[in-house]
Enzyme design. Structure first.
Site, PDB file in Angstrom:
ATOM      1  N   LYS A  65       0.813  -1.231   0.000  1.00 47.15           N
ATOM      2  CA  LYS A  65       0.000   0.000   0.000  1.00 47.15           C
ATOM      3  C   LYS A  65       0.844   1.278   0.000  1.00 47.15           C
ATOM      4  CE  LYS A  65      -4.237  -1.779   2.096  1.00 47.15           C
ATOM      5  NZ  LYS A  65      -5.217  -1.636   3.186  1.00 47.15           N
ATOM      6  N   ASN A  86      -5.040   1.980  -1.387  1.00 45.89           N
ATOM      7  CA  ASN A  86      -5.625   0.652  -1.644  1.00 45.89           C
ATOM      8  C   ASN A  86      -6.353   0.600  -2.977  1.00 45.89           C
ATOM      9  OD1 ASN A  86      -8.013   2.010  -1.163  1.00 45.89           O
ATOM     10  ND2 ASN A  86      -8.937   0.335  -0.029  1.00 45.89           N
ATOM     11  N   GLY A 129      -0.541   1.284  10.455  1.00 40.37           N
ATOM     12  CA  GLY A 129      -1.062   1.622   9.128  1.00 40.37           C
ATOM     13  C   GLY A 129      -2.582   1.511   9.058  1.00 40.37           C
ATOM     14  N   THR A 151       3.000   1.896  21.877  1.00 37.87           N
ATOM     15  CA  THR A 151       4.038   2.923  21.738  1.00 37.87           C
ATOM     16  C   THR A 151       3.347   4.276  21.656  1.00 37.87           C
ATOM     17  OG1 THR A 151       5.194   1.276  20.401  1.00 37.87           O
ATOM     18  CG2 THR A 151       6.108   3.516  20.411  1.00 37.87           C
ATOM     19  N   LEU A 152       3.363   5.004  22.770  1.00 32.47           N
ATOM     20  CA  LEU A 152       2.610   6.264  22.832  1.00 32.47           C
ATOM     21  C   LEU A 152       3.065   7.229  21.735  1.00 32.47           C
ATOM     22  CD1 LEU A 152       0.598   8.169  24.216  1.00 32.47           C
ATOM     23  CD2 LEU A 152       2.475   8.910  25.707  1.00 32.47           C
ATOM     24  N   ALA A 153       4.365   7.282  21.452  1.00 34.12           N
ATOM     25  CA  ALA A 153       4.887   8.274  20.500  1.00 34.12           C
ATOM     26  C   ALA A 153       4.216   8.120  19.126  1.00 34.12           C
ATOM     27  CB  ALA A 153       6.394   8.114  20.369  1.00 34.12           C
ATOM     28  N   LYS A 154       3.898   6.889  18.731  1.00 39.61           N
ATOM     29  CA  LYS A 154       3.263   6.684  17.418  1.00 39.61           C
ATOM     30  C   LYS A 154       1.831   7.220  17.424  1.00 39.61           C
ATOM     31  CE  LYS A 154       3.712   2.754  15.069  1.00 39.61           C
ATOM     32  NZ  LYS A 154       3.867   1.270  14.938  1.00 39.61           N
ATOM     33  N   GLY A 238     -14.597  -7.207  10.918  1.00 32.74           N
ATOM     34  CA  GLY A 238     -14.401  -6.252   9.836  1.00 32.74           C
ATOM     35  C   GLY A 238     -14.851  -6.702   8.457  1.00 32.74           C
ATOM     36  N   GLN A 245     -14.995  -1.000   1.793  1.00 33.52           N
ATOM     37  CA  GLN A 245     -13.867  -0.395   1.074  1.00 33.52           C
ATOM     38  C   GLN A 245     -13.878  -0.807  -0.387  1.00 33.52           C
ATOM     39  OE1 GLN A 245     -10.890  -1.980  -0.214  1.00 33.52           O
ATOM     40  NE2 GLN A 245     -11.692  -3.998   0.349  1.00 33.52           N
TER      41      GLN A 245
HETATM   42  P1  ATR Z   1      -1.063  -2.538  10.437  1.00 35.98           P
HETATM   43  O1  ATR Z   1      -0.670  -2.095   9.070  1.00 35.98           O
HETATM   44  O2  ATR Z   1      -1.857  -3.809  10.486  1.00 35.98           O
HETATM   45  O3  ATR Z   1      -1.710  -1.437  11.210  1.00 35.98           O
HETATM   46  P2  ATR Z   1       1.361  -2.025  11.877  1.00 35.98           P
HETATM   47  O4  ATR Z   1       1.495  -0.729  11.141  1.00 35.98           O
HETATM   48  O5  ATR Z   1       2.563  -2.874  12.078  1.00 35.98           O
HETATM   49  O6  ATR Z   1       0.298  -2.948  11.164  1.00 35.98           O
HETATM   50  O7  ATR Z   1       0.665  -1.707  13.306  1.00 35.98           O
HETATM   51  C1  ATR Z   1       0.377  -2.713  14.209  1.00 35.98           C
HETATM   52  C2  ATR Z   1      -0.324  -2.122  15.419  1.00 35.98           C
HETATM   53  O8  ATR Z   1      -0.569  -3.188  16.359  1.00 35.98           O
HETATM   54  C3  ATR Z   1       0.489  -1.076  16.153  1.00 35.98           C
HETATM   55  O9  ATR Z   1      -0.367  -0.145  16.766  1.00 35.98           O
HETATM   56  C4  ATR Z   1       1.210  -1.920  17.211  1.00 35.98           C
HETATM   57  O10 ATR Z   1       1.643  -1.202  18.355  1.00 35.98           O
HETATM   58  P3  ATR Z   1       3.086  -0.458  18.346  1.00 35.98           P
HETATM   59  O11 ATR Z   1       2.907   0.799  17.560  1.00 35.98           O
HETATM   60  O12 ATR Z   1       3.379  -0.215  19.788  1.00 35.98           O
HETATM   61  O13 ATR Z   1       4.052  -1.431  17.707  1.00 35.98           O
HETATM   62  C5  ATR Z   1       0.110  -2.871  17.591  1.00 35.98           C
HETATM   63  N1  ATR Z   1       0.695  -4.080  18.213  1.00 35.98           N
HETATM   64  C6  ATR Z   1       1.369  -5.069  17.583  1.00 35.98           C
HETATM   65  N2  ATR Z   1       1.787  -5.992  18.479  1.00 35.98           N
HETATM   66  C7  ATR Z   1       1.365  -5.560  19.715  1.00 35.98           C
HETATM   67  C8  ATR Z   1       1.467  -6.059  21.048  1.00 35.98           C
HETATM   68  N3  ATR Z   1       2.082  -7.222  21.304  1.00 35.98           N
HETATM   69  N4  ATR Z   1       0.894  -5.350  22.062  1.00 35.98           N
HETATM   70  C9  ATR Z   1       0.262  -4.180  21.820  1.00 35.98           C
HETATM   71  N5  ATR Z   1       0.132  -3.644  20.567  1.00 35.98           N
HETATM   72  C10 ATR Z   1       0.673  -4.324  19.537  1.00 35.98           C
END
Ligand code: ATR
Length: 269
Positions: A65, A86, A129, A151-154, A238, A245
């Protein structure tokens, strides 16, 4: 013949051909729509070849994507904000137009379920994403969004990026306010590992509606199973967003929005 496709890797699991054929029949359009396995190295060349040989449009799924987003010439606003595409469409002048219909698909599905009222408090779990793809349409539907992420920063980065579009804030998973949410949406990738994101069960218990952006045929996703255990009154996965979509992509290509409810009832997806 209308030549369309869905590109991804893996791609055998994609439901898009069945969904798009259903819409095409409904609209009396003859459609050639194939699954295409993208190559990690040659994806851009493959797409160029597809369009050079008569392709008019395509869907893009994981993991391409972001690459499809970068190779397009023009983008919709929702695609620009998602930084991922997409749906691609070849314009009459040969340029490639990129859209992202994931968020519109989610909003359409929430409307279908009767789960969308203005100024609702929505909790989104995850800030990857999948989340970025749906934020603009949700904010345009006047939803007040709390983003909770490991991850709060994201989550904070996304909240900053989208704050001019409406009400959005970021919190840590263990600092989610206990004030009730109208809808909780799971947008983490954890279900793929059979797991559920860890938030306090009382947050779930106080919310009547739980939506998982992932789906599972014939069984509950881990998140839906957990929501039910917590006593959430209504839950859904979903599948409706997937169909939504696809319907919005069909509209980008053919200028008509297909009807989705018959597909949800009749297709064995
Ligand atoms: P996608 O495209 O499916 O959104 P991604 O961009 O890799 O995939 O995002 C995955 C999401 O699932 C993120 O919010 C990730 O949290 P982080 O930003 O902290 O990595 C979350 N996620 C994945 N594994 C996790 C875990 N074990 N506990 C909590 N959150 C998790």
């Amino acid at each position: 013949m209308n030549k369309y496709a869905v590109w991804g890797n893996p791609i055998a699991q994609s439901k898009s051909p069945e969904i798009q054929q259903h819409f095409a029949q409904q609209q009396n359009i003859t459609l050639d729509y194939q699954r295409m396995l993208g190559d990690e190295v040659r994806f851009e060349q493959q797409l160029a070849q597809f369009f050079a040989s008569g392709g008019q449009g395509c869907n893009i799924t994981a993991p391409f994507k972001e690459r499809a987003f970068r190779l397009a010439d023009l983008h919709s606003e929702r695609c620009l904000m998602a930084e991922a595409c997409n749906t691609l469409k070849k314009l009459p002048d040969g340029r490639l137009y990129a859209d992202n219909t994931d968020g519109a698909g989610l909003v359409t599905d929430l409307q279908r379920l009767g789960w969308l009222q203005p100024q609702q408090r929505i909790l989104i779990l995850g800030a990857g994403g999948a989340t970025k793809g749906v934020l603009l349409p949700l904010l345009q539907a006047q939803q007040q969004i709390t983003l909770a992420n490991r991850t709060l920063a994201k989550a904070q980065q996304l909240a900053d990026k989208f704050q001019s579009y409406g009400s959005i804030r970021a919190v840590e998973l263990d600092h989610i306010p206990v004030k009730p949410f109208d809808v909780i949406i799971n947008a983490t990738s954890l279900g793929l590992q059979g797991k559920v994101v860890e938030i306090k069960s009382k947050i779930m218990q106080k919310c009547g509606l739980a939506y998982d952006m992932q789906y599972a045929k014939g069984s509950d996703t881990p998140f839906i199973a957990w929501a039910k255990q917590c006593g959430t009154a209504q839950t859904t996965d979903g599948i409706g967003m997937l169909i939504g979509q696809a319907a919005h992509a069909f509209e980008v290509w053919f200028g008509v929005m297909p009807e989705v409810s018959t597909l949800l009832k009749n297709l064995n997806l």
